[in-house]
Motif scaffolding. Structure first.
Motif, short mmCIF file in Angstrom:
data_model
loop_
_atom_site.label_atom_id
_atom_site.label_comp_id
_atom_site.label_asym_id
_atom_site.label_seq_id
_atom_site.Cartn_x
_atom_site.Cartn_y
_atom_site.Cartn_z
N ALA A 140 0.88 -1.17 0.04
CA ALA A 140 0.06 0.51 0.05
C ALA A 140 0.98 1.32 0.08
N LEU A 141 0.49 2.46 -0.31
CA LEU A 141 1.06 3.35 -0.07
C LEU A 141 0.43 4.62 1.07
N LEU A 142 1.18 4.92 1.79
CA LEU A 142 0.70 5.92 2.68
C LEU A 142 1.05 7.76 2.29
N VAL A 143 -0.58 8.44 2.39
CA VAL A 143 -0.39 9.87 1.69
C VAL A 143 0.06 9.90 3.68
N SER A 144 0.77 11.55 3.98
CA SER A 144 0.51 11.88 5.21
C SER A 144 0.93 13.28 4.86
N VAL A 145 0.04 14.31 5.76
CA VAL A 145 0.05 16.48 5.24
C VAL A 145 -0.24 16.32 6.75
N ASP A 146 0.08 17.66 6.99
CA ASP A 146 0.78 18.28 8.31
C ASP A 146 -0.71 19.56 7.93
N ILE A 147 -2.07 19.80 9.01
CA ILE A 147 -2.83 20.23 8.65
C ILE A 147 -3.23 20.27 9.81
N SER A 148 -4.27 22.07 8.97
CA SER A 148 -4.49 22.60 10.69
C SER A 148 -6.13 22.17 11.76
N LEU A 149 -6.25 22.10 12.60
CA LEU A 149 -7.29 21.04 13.24
C LEU A 149 -8.40 22.20 12.98
N ASP A 150 -8.67 23.33 12.13
CA ASP A 150 -9.93 23.39 11.23
C ASP A 150 -10.59 22.50 10.27
N THR A 151 -9.30 22.76 9.58
CA THR A 151 -9.94 21.81 8.54
C THR A 151 -9.46 19.78 8.56
N LEU A 152 -9.15 19.42 9.52
CA LEU A 152 -8.66 17.91 10.09
C LEU A 152 -10.06 17.24 8.98
N ASP A 153 -11.32 17.43 9.93
CA ASP A 153 -12.86 16.34 9.42
C ASP A 153 -12.38 16.90 7.99
N ASP A 154 -12.49 17.86 7.67
CA ASP A 154 -12.77 17.86 6.19
C ASP A 154 -12.03 16.87 5.71
N ALA A 155 -10.44 16.95 5.73
CA ALA A 155 -9.19 16.64 4.49
C ALA A 155 -9.91 14.94 5.08
N GLU A 156 -10.05 14.14 6.22
CA GLU A 156 -10.23 13.05 7.09
C GLU A 156 -11.42 12.95 5.52
N ALA A 157 -11.94 13.29 5.41
CA ALA A 157 -13.11 12.50 4.87
C ALA A 157 -13.09 12.17 3.24
N ALA A 158 -11.63 13.75 3.17
CA ALA A 158 -11.49 13.76 1.76
C ALA A 158 -10.82 12.40 1.25
N PHE A 159 -9.79 12.53 2.45
CA PHE A 159 -8.96 10.79 2.21
C PHE A 159 -10.46 8.99 2.53
N ARG A 160 -10.34 9.68 3.19
CA ARG A 160 -11.76 8.39 2.84
C ARG A 160 -12.57 8.29 1.70
#
Length: 105
Positions: free
Chosen positions: A75-95
């Motif tokens: 598998a491939l691993l994607v990682s990013v540092d992100i602000s807490l303000d957009t964390l939930d939205d970014a996790e949704a984009a990953f999923r």
């Protein structure tokens, strides 16, 4: 008031195509700089994922092996540092892009 602290999120992807879709969502929808997002093999071996996709597939079937095929060693691993303000939205984009094992660090 917005929270400016950051955390790292990671997601595991079966294909390079899924990983790239997640990256594009983060760049286009959340304005992240592409150079702040990392795609790497989950294991120590070079890999393009665990299954063929995109140009690797013709009419829904994997093409015959050739010397030019990308290695499917894990598998491939994607990682990013992100602000807490957009964390939930970014996790949704990953999923939505197909990530498994999405986590925060």
């Amino acid at each position: 008031m917005s929270d400016t602290s950051t955390t790292t999120i990671t997601g595991t992807f079966a294909t390079r195509r899924e990983a790239e879709i997640a990256v594009e969502h983060l760049v286009q929808e959340y304005g992240l700089d592409r150079s702040d997002i990392f795609i790497e093999p989950q294991s120590s071996e070079n890999s393009a994922g665990t299954k063929a996709s995109g140009g690797d597939v013709a009419e829904g079937e994997p093409q015959a092996d050739s010397a030019e095929d990308a290695a499917l060693n894990g598998a491939l691993l994607v990682s990013v540092d992100i602000s807490l303000d957009t964390l939930d939205d970014a996790e949704a984009a990953f999923r939505e892009a197909g990530a498994t094992n999405v986590s925060r660090k």
